[in-house]
Design a protein around this motif. Structure first.
Motif, PDB file in Angstrom:
ATOM      1  N   MET A   1       0.819  -1.200   0.000  1.00 30.84           N
ATOM      2  CA  MET A   1       0.000   0.000   0.000  1.00 30.84           C
ATOM      3  C   MET A   1       0.859   1.258   0.000  1.00 30.84           C
ATOM      4  N   ILE A   2       2.006   1.212   0.683  1.00 31.07           N
ATOM      5  CA  ILE A   2       2.893   2.378   0.696  1.00 31.07           C
ATOM      6  C   ILE A   2       3.352   2.708  -0.724  1.00 31.07           C
ATOM      7  N   LEU A   3       3.681   1.690  -1.492  1.00 31.30           N
ATOM      8  CA  LEU A   3       4.212   1.901  -2.839  1.00 31.30           C
ATOM      9  C   LEU A   3       3.127   2.296  -3.837  1.00 31.30           C
ATOM     10  N   THR A   4       1.913   1.786  -3.679  1.00 26.67           N
ATOM     11  CA  THR A   4       0.899   1.955  -4.722  1.00 26.67           C
ATOM     12  C   THR A   4      -0.253   2.873  -4.334  1.00 26.67           C
ATOM     13  N   LYS A   5      -0.510   3.081  -3.042  1.00 24.58           N
ATOM     14  CA  LYS A   5      -1.685   3.839  -2.629  1.00 24.58           C
ATOM     15  C   LYS A   5      -1.351   5.105  -1.846  1.00 24.58           C
ATOM     16  N   SER A   6      -0.093   5.468  -1.782  1.00 22.32           N
ATOM     17  CA  SER A   6       0.292   6.660  -1.021  1.00 22.32           C
ATOM     18  C   SER A   6      -0.088   7.930  -1.771  1.00 22.32           C
ATOM     19  N   PRO A   7      -0.413   9.011  -1.051  1.00 22.66           N
ATOM     20  CA  PRO A   7      -0.658  10.302  -1.706  1.00 22.66           C
ATOM     21  C   PRO A   7       0.604  10.779  -2.406  1.00 22.66           C
ATOM     22  N   PRO A   8       0.462  11.445  -3.557  1.00 24.55           N
ATOM     23  CA  PRO A   8       1.654  11.912  -4.280  1.00 24.55           C
ATOM     24  C   PRO A   8       2.465  12.922  -3.484  1.00 24.55           C
ATOM     25  N   GLN A   9       1.811  13.632  -2.523  1.00 25.52           N
ATOM     26  CA  GLN A   9       2.524  14.632  -1.724  1.00 25.52           C
ATOM     27  C   GLN A   9       3.415  13.998  -0.659  1.00 25.52           C
ATOM     28  N   LEU A  10       3.384  12.658  -0.543  1.00 23.09           N
ATOM     29  CA  LEU A  10       4.118  11.985   0.530  1.00 23.09           C
ATOM     30  C   LEU A  10       5.626  12.129   0.363  1.00 23.09           C
ATOM     31  N   GLY A  11       6.096  12.157  -0.878  1.00 23.13           N
ATOM     32  CA  GLY A  11       7.517  12.349  -1.124  1.00 23.13           C
ATOM     33  C   GLY A  11       8.377  11.227  -0.568  1.00 23.13           C
ATOM     34  N   ALA A  12       9.525  11.621  -0.017  1.00 25.75           N
ATOM     35  CA  ALA A  12      10.495  10.642   0.494  1.00 25.75           C
ATOM     36  C   ALA A  12      10.015   9.953   1.756  1.00 25.75           C
ATOM     37  N   TYR A  13       8.933  10.447   2.348  1.00 26.47           N
ATOM     38  CA  TYR A  13       8.454   9.850   3.596  1.00 26.47           C
ATOM     39  C   TYR A  13       8.027   8.399   3.401  1.00 26.47           C
ATOM     40  N   LYS A  14       7.602   8.061   2.175  1.00 29.20           N
ATOM     41  CA  LYS A  14       7.182   6.680   1.957  1.00 29.20           C
ATOM     42  C   LYS A  14       8.369   5.720   2.103  1.00 29.20           C
ATOM     43  N   TYR A  15       9.578   6.209   1.801  1.00 28.69           N
ATOM     44  CA  TYR A  15      10.745   5.343   1.982  1.00 28.69           C
ATOM     45  C   TYR A  15      11.050   5.142   3.467  1.00 28.69           C
ATOM     46  N   LEU A  16      10.771   6.159   4.269  1.00 32.93           N
ATOM     47  CA  LEU A  16      10.908   5.997   5.714  1.00 32.93           C
ATOM     48  C   LEU A  16       9.887   4.995   6.244  1.00 32.93           C
ATOM     49  N   MET A  17       8.663   5.029   5.687  1.00 33.44           N
ATOM     50  CA  MET A  17       7.633   4.084   6.105  1.00 33.44           C
ATOM     51  C   MET A  17       7.994   2.664   5.703  1.00 33.44           C
ATOM     52  N   ILE A  18       8.561   2.513   4.507  1.00 26.67           N
ATOM     53  CA  ILE A  18       9.025   1.188   4.086  1.00 26.67           C
ATOM     54  C   ILE A  18      10.156   0.709   4.998  1.00 26.67           C
ATOM     55  N   TYR A  19      11.033   1.630   5.358  1.00 29.04           N
ATOM     56  CA  TYR A  19      12.166   1.313   6.234  1.00 29.04           C
ATOM     57  C   TYR A  19      11.687   0.741   7.567  1.00 29.04           C
ATOM     58  N   ILE A  20      10.699   1.400   8.176  1.00 27.05           N
ATOM     59  CA  ILE A  20      10.223   0.921   9.470  1.00 27.05           C
ATOM     60  C   ILE A  20       9.424  -0.368   9.317  1.00 27.05           C
ATOM     61  N   SER A  21       8.751  -0.556   8.177  1.00 26.04           N
ATOM     62  CA  SER A  21       8.024  -1.805   7.942  1.00 26.04           C
ATOM     63  C   SER A  21       8.993  -2.981   7.852  1.00 26.04           C
ATOM     64  N   VAL A  22      10.076  -2.801   7.100  1.00 24.93           N
ATOM     65  CA  VAL A  22      11.081  -3.854   6.980  1.00 24.93           C
ATOM     66  C   VAL A  22      11.741  -4.120   8.333  1.00 24.93           C
ATOM     67  N   PHE A  23      12.012  -3.049   9.076  1.00 23.62           N
ATOM     68  CA  PHE A  23      12.621  -3.186  10.401  1.00 23.62           C
ATOM     69  C   PHE A  23      11.733  -4.015  11.333  1.00 23.62           C
ATOM     70  N   GLU A  24      10.433  -3.744  11.326  1.00 24.99           N
ATOM     71  CA  GLU A  24       9.531  -4.462  12.226  1.00 24.99           C
ATOM     72  C   GLU A  24       9.330  -5.907  11.777  1.00 24.99           C
ATOM     73  N   MET A  25       9.371  -6.146  10.471  1.00 27.58           N
ATOM     74  CA  MET A  25       9.306  -7.533   9.999  1.00 27.58           C
ATOM     75  C   MET A  25      10.547  -8.307  10.431  1.00 27.58           C
ATOM     76  N   PHE A  26      11.710  -7.648  10.383  1.00 31.10           N
ATOM     77  CA  PHE A  26      12.947  -8.289  10.837  1.00 31.10           C
ATOM     78  C   PHE A  26      12.861  -8.627  12.325  1.00 31.10           C
ATOM     79  N   CYS A  27      12.333  -7.704  13.127  1.00 28.10           N
ATOM     80  CA  CYS A  27      12.154  -7.971  14.566  1.00 28.10           C
ATOM     81  C   CYS A  27      11.228  -9.159  14.793  1.00 28.10           C
TER      82      CYS A  27
END
Length: 325
Positions: free
Chosen positions: A1-27
């Motif tokens: 959803m972060i990659l395909t459904k995010s608002p266009p104004q989100l900018g680089a923040y979506k990469y931060l959201m992906i970062y924390i998603s991957v981090f929590e999956m690793f945990c």
């Protein structure tokens, strides 16, 4: 959803959201492999990993245990970076450009260094030693039913009494506690400082156009989602562990009740994404759309083509619905 459904104004923040998603999956994966148990006995607080019925060797499990410590230490630092970014966006600071291109990796490395600090602290300063093993082995056998060769552990043993009843303080664990306490406090200070600055800035944004109204609405959604998302590890991880350490300093034996910490830490990665999914309008409407489609499919057995459920209100700009799916 972060990659395909995010608002266009989100900018680089979506990469931060992906970062924390991957981090929590690793945990979560690490927790699943190790099945750690938190255990308190007198002036010691341990993270125990059973070695029996495990495919991995005790040495590897000890390293994974140290990585588990690292995930704990990096958790608040991840959100500290998020708050700094949110403030840079709403204040239109020129440092926002550092989140573009390869420079964003420098921001991503900050939680990693926090985690490395915790890994080294746990493995070197709070690792297994003769004094700790002698102190805990009988109690662990009584409470958990584990023989000494059936588990490995990491954790501080703060002090003991010698044959004359004199307190013997172990310096290395105290140094370790000082280091990890400093990292946690610095993360919390950054979160509070930039969180307050961000709230003040968003509150004072002047709406002059429809686009500025949409921008303020999006910034408010992202900010409040981030606040609640940050409270999750604070309430489920840091407060329970802080209480455990308080009992350790008071020499209060919690025994099996220490398992509460294991449970709260285990559910953290599952609960943490919920605020963003619910508060951010694009994600919320997408989830509602999917649920409605699933319900409609369930009510029409054998139907292969699903007529998309219509929103009662138009979705916001930037929400691209994949009607084929």
């Amino acid at each position: 959803m972060i990659l395909t459904k995010s608002p266009p104004q989100l900018g680089a923040y979506k990469y931060l959201m992906i970062y924390i998603s991957v981090f929590e999956m690793f945990c979560s994966i690490l927790d699943l492999i190790m099945v750690p148990q938190h255990f308190s006995h007198g002036p010691t607080f341990l993270v125990i990993v059973e070695t029996k019925d495990k495919l991995l060797s005790p040495t590897v499990l000890s390293i994974l245990n140290a990585l588990y410590w690292g995930c704990f230490g990096a958790s608040m630092a991840v959100f500290a970076v998020h708050f700094v970014y949110r403030w840079l966006v709403v204040s239109e600071n020129r440092l926002l450009q550092t989140f573009n291109g390869w420079k964003i990796c420098l921001w991503f490395s900050i939680p990693v260094w926090y985690g490395v600090t915790w890994v080294c602290t746990g493995y070197i300063l709070c690792g297994p030693n003769e004094n700790t093993s002698r102190f805990i082995k009988d109690n662990i056998k009584e409470v958990l039913g584990l023989e000494f060769n059936e588990y490995t552990y990491l954790g501080p043993f703060l002090y003991d009494k010698d044959e004359n009843g004199t307190d013997v303080v172990y310096v290395a664990p105290f140094i370790g506690l000082g280091i990890i306490s400093g990292t946690i406090c610095s993360s919390i200070v950054i979160v509070l400082t930039f969180g307050i600055l961000c709230y003040i800035r968003i509150k004072n944004i002047v709406v002059t156009t429809v686009n500025s109204l949409k921008m303020r609405s999006l910034q408010r959604q992202l900010f409040f989602a981030l606040v609640i998302q940050t409270l999750v590890p604070f309430l489920l991880m840091h407060i329970p562990v802080a209480l455990m350490f308080a009992f350790v300093f008071l020499d209060i034996d919690l025994g099996v009740y220490s398992a509460i910490v294991s449970m709260t830490i285990a559910i953290y990665p599952a609960v943490d994404p919920i605020p963003t999914l619910v508060i951010v309008e694009n994600y919320r409407k997408t989830i509602i759309y999917w649920i409605c489609c699933c319900k409609k499919a369930a009510h029409v057995p054998g139907q292969t083509t699903i007529e998309p459920t219509r929103f009662t209100t138009l979705p916001p700009s930037g929400l691209e619905l994949d009607l084929d799916n």
